[in-house]
Design a protein around this motif. Structure first.
Motif, PDB file in Angstrom:
ATOM      1  N   ASN A  70       0.817  -1.214   0.000  1.00  0.00           N
ATOM      2  CA  ASN A  70       0.000   0.000   0.000  1.00  0.00           C
ATOM      3  C   ASN A  70       0.849   1.262   0.000  1.00  0.00           C
ATOM      4  O   ASN A  70       0.482   2.261  -0.621  1.00  0.00           O
ATOM      5  CB  ASN A  70      -0.968  -0.011   1.194  1.00  0.00           C
ATOM      6  CG  ASN A  70      -2.193  -0.841   0.924  1.00  0.00           C
ATOM      7  OD1 ASN A  70      -2.665  -0.913  -0.211  1.00  0.00           O
ATOM      8  ND2 ASN A  70      -2.726  -1.495   1.940  1.00  0.00           N
ATOM      9  N   PHE A  78       1.766   1.658  -3.636  1.00  0.00           N
ATOM     10  CA  PHE A  78       0.608   2.095  -4.427  1.00  0.00           C
ATOM     11  C   PHE A  78       0.280   3.563  -4.175  1.00  0.00           C
ATOM     12  O   PHE A  78      -0.096   4.290  -5.095  1.00  0.00           O
ATOM     13  CB  PHE A  78      -0.617   1.256  -4.082  1.00  0.00           C
ATOM     14  CG  PHE A  78      -0.630  -0.134  -4.683  1.00  0.00           C
ATOM     15  CD1 PHE A  78       0.129  -0.449  -5.799  1.00  0.00           C
ATOM     16  CD2 PHE A  78      -1.422  -1.131  -4.132  1.00  0.00           C
ATOM     17  CE1 PHE A  78       0.114  -1.715  -6.352  1.00  0.00           C
ATOM     18  CE2 PHE A  78      -1.448  -2.405  -4.681  1.00  0.00           C
ATOM     19  CZ  PHE A  78      -0.681  -2.704  -5.790  1.00  0.00           C
ATOM     20  N   ASN A  79       0.406   4.022  -2.931  1.00  0.00           N
ATOM     21  CA  ASN A  79      -0.064   5.362  -2.564  1.00  0.00           C
ATOM     22  C   ASN A  79       1.033   6.417  -2.530  1.00  0.00           C
ATOM     23  O   ASN A  79       0.766   7.573  -2.199  1.00  0.00           O
ATOM     24  CB  ASN A  79      -0.758   5.304  -1.198  1.00  0.00           C
ATOM     25  CG  ASN A  79      -2.009   4.451  -1.235  1.00  0.00           C
ATOM     26  OD1 ASN A  79      -2.772   4.498  -2.192  1.00  0.00           O
ATOM     27  ND2 ASN A  79      -2.225   3.645  -0.209  1.00  0.00           N
ATOM     28  N   SER A  80       2.253   6.042  -2.877  1.00  0.00           N
ATOM     29  CA  SER A  80       3.348   7.013  -2.844  1.00  0.00           C
ATOM     30  C   SER A  80       3.235   7.996  -4.013  1.00  0.00           C
ATOM     31  O   SER A  80       2.419   7.823  -4.912  1.00  0.00           O
ATOM     32  CB  SER A  80       4.697   6.294  -2.903  1.00  0.00           C
ATOM     33  OG  SER A  80       4.953   5.834  -4.224  1.00  0.00           O
ATOM     34  N   LYS A  81       4.087   9.003  -3.995  1.00  0.00           N
ATOM     35  CA  LYS A  81       4.091  10.013  -5.052  1.00  0.00           C
ATOM     36  C   LYS A  81       5.066   9.669  -6.177  1.00  0.00           C
ATOM     37  O   LYS A  81       5.323  10.483  -7.055  1.00  0.00           O
ATOM     38  CB  LYS A  81       4.430  11.379  -4.451  1.00  0.00           C
ATOM     39  CG  LYS A  81       3.354  11.886  -3.501  1.00  0.00           C
ATOM     40  CD  LYS A  81       3.675  13.267  -2.961  1.00  0.00           C
ATOM     41  CE  LYS A  81       2.562  13.749  -2.038  1.00  0.00           C
ATOM     42  NZ  LYS A  81       2.842  15.082  -1.472  1.00  0.00           N
ATOM     43  N   LYS A 112       7.098   2.783  -9.287  1.00  0.00           N
ATOM     44  CA  LYS A 112       6.271   1.892  -8.465  1.00  0.00           C
ATOM     45  C   LYS A 112       6.359   0.446  -8.957  1.00  0.00           C
ATOM     46  O   LYS A 112       6.405  -0.486  -8.148  1.00  0.00           O
ATOM     47  CB  LYS A 112       4.817   2.369  -8.461  1.00  0.00           C
ATOM     48  CG  LYS A 112       4.605   3.637  -7.664  1.00  0.00           C
ATOM     49  CD  LYS A 112       3.143   4.073  -7.661  1.00  0.00           C
ATOM     50  CE  LYS A 112       2.971   5.356  -6.871  1.00  0.00           C
ATOM     51  NZ  LYS A 112       1.570   5.783  -6.781  1.00  0.00           N
ATOM     52  N   ASN A 161      -4.633  -2.093  -1.579  1.00  0.00           N
ATOM     53  CA  ASN A 161      -5.689  -1.334  -2.265  1.00  0.00           C
ATOM     54  C   ASN A 161      -5.048  -0.538  -3.402  1.00  0.00           C
ATOM     55  O   ASN A 161      -4.382   0.465  -3.171  1.00  0.00           O
ATOM     56  CB  ASN A 161      -6.386  -0.392  -1.288  1.00  0.00           C
ATOM     57  CG  ASN A 161      -7.520   0.388  -1.950  1.00  0.00           C
ATOM     58  OD1 ASN A 161      -7.696   0.335  -3.161  1.00  0.00           O
ATOM     59  ND2 ASN A 161      -8.280   1.119  -1.165  1.00  0.00           N
ATOM     60  N   ASP A 195      -6.372   1.326  -5.756  1.00  0.00           N
ATOM     61  CA  ASP A 195      -7.219   2.358  -6.379  1.00  0.00           C
ATOM     62  C   ASP A 195      -6.417   3.589  -6.812  1.00  0.00           C
ATOM     63  O   ASP A 195      -6.591   4.102  -7.929  1.00  0.00           O
ATOM     64  CB  ASP A 195      -8.348   2.789  -5.431  1.00  0.00           C
ATOM     65  CG  ASP A 195      -9.412   1.716  -5.269  1.00  0.00           C
ATOM     66  OD1 ASP A 195      -9.391   0.728  -6.045  1.00  0.00           O
ATOM     67  OD2 ASP A 195     -10.260   1.851  -4.370  1.00  0.00           O
ATOM     68  N   PHE A 196      -5.541   4.094  -5.929  1.00  0.00           N
ATOM     69  CA  PHE A 196      -4.777   5.292  -6.267  1.00  0.00           C
ATOM     70  C   PHE A 196      -3.822   5.011  -7.431  1.00  0.00           C
ATOM     71  O   PHE A 196      -3.666   5.842  -8.338  1.00  0.00           O
ATOM     72  CB  PHE A 196      -3.990   5.786  -5.051  1.00  0.00           C
ATOM     73  CG  PHE A 196      -3.170   7.021  -5.321  1.00  0.00           C
ATOM     74  CD1 PHE A 196      -3.771   8.272  -5.368  1.00  0.00           C
ATOM     75  CD2 PHE A 196      -1.804   6.936  -5.551  1.00  0.00           C
ATOM     76  CE1 PHE A 196      -3.024   9.415  -5.633  1.00  0.00           C
ATOM     77  CE2 PHE A 196      -1.046   8.064  -5.822  1.00  0.00           C
ATOM     78  CZ  PHE A 196      -1.658   9.308  -5.865  1.00  0.00           C
ATOM     79  N   GLN A 211      -3.667   6.760 -11.090  1.00  0.00           N
ATOM     80  CA  GLN A 211      -2.420   7.344 -11.587  1.00  0.00           C
ATOM     81  C   GLN A 211      -2.106   6.827 -12.993  1.00  0.00           C
ATOM     82  O   GLN A 211      -1.706   7.604 -13.873  1.00  0.00           O
ATOM     83  CB  GLN A 211      -1.281   7.000 -10.617  1.00  0.00           C
ATOM     84  CG  GLN A 211       0.047   7.618 -11.010  1.00  0.00           C
ATOM     85  CD  GLN A 211       1.158   7.232 -10.045  1.00  0.00           C
ATOM     86  OE1 GLN A 211       0.985   6.353  -9.192  1.00  0.00           O
ATOM     87  NE2 GLN A 211       2.308   7.881 -10.170  1.00  0.00           N
TER      88      GLN A 211
END
Length: 197
Positions: free
Chosen positions: A66, A69-72, A78, A122, A124-125, A129
């Motif tokens: 996660n 997935f959610n990093s910038k 990624k 998850n 989703d982000f 992207q």
């Protein structure tokens, strides 16, 4: 170290050597340096112990996924980080993919518990992207879920079908480990090359 920690460490070692089906509770008790009665007091059977070992491992892996997935970071970064971290994790826990496949067939309730776990991966982000980068013209027009499936499949399959892979490619245990280390970068590069403009 607590008795439970000794049991988890011992179970991980035995499951790694013997797999789920080949492991025996007596071997795990011996490895932990406790008697079998104490092991059964903590975990009534091998299935319960394996599920506990799996969930402990899962609770370490899922937050890492996660975070990726959610990093910038960029999509390419990624993909590189995911293949590195996931393959490293499975090299350390090679019995887990086979167990999950076995449980999907034999114990779907356990698998559903994993899928409903609060810390489940998850994407989703990450999917959003990918869609944004496609819209911006920096990625080829691919289905983000197909892309994720490719990443998961290419990283998981060799471990899930390890016996077959070793047999067909005539690999020793060490050859297989070295090939998996190499896949940390080759998978990412192959996927990146297939989607970059």
């Amino acid at each position: 170290m607590t008795t439970e920690e000794k049991i988890f460490n011992a179970a991980r070692i035995v499951f790694q050597k013997k797999g789920y089906s080949g492991a025996r509770m007596q071997e795990i008790a011996d490895e932990a340096g406790i008697n079998k009665a104490m092991l059964h007091y903590c975990f009534k059977n091998k299935q319960q112990l394996f599920e506990a070992v799996f969930m402990k491992a899962f609770s370490q892996l899922a937050p890492q996924i996660n975070m990726i997935f959610n990093s910038k970071k960029t999509v390419f970064e990624k993909i590189q980080q995911f293949t590195q971290e996931y393959i490293s994790f499975v090299i350390d826990n090679p019995f887990l993919p086979q167990f999950v496949i076995q449980e999907m067939n034999n114990n779907p309730e356990f698998v559903m518990n994993i899928l409903h776990h609060a810390n489940k991966p998850n994407p989703d982000f990450f999917i959003s992207q990918i869609e944004s980068e496609i819209a911006n013209g920096t990625l080829k027009a691919v289905n983000p879920k197909q892309l994720l499936l490719n990443i998961f499949s290419m990283t998981v399959f060799p471990f899930a079908a390890q016996v077959m892979v070793k047999g067909i490619l005539q690999l020793s245990d060490e050859d297989f480990r070295l090939m998996m280390e190499e896949r940390k970068t080759t998978i990412a590069q192959d996927i990146i090359n297939s989607i970059k403009i």
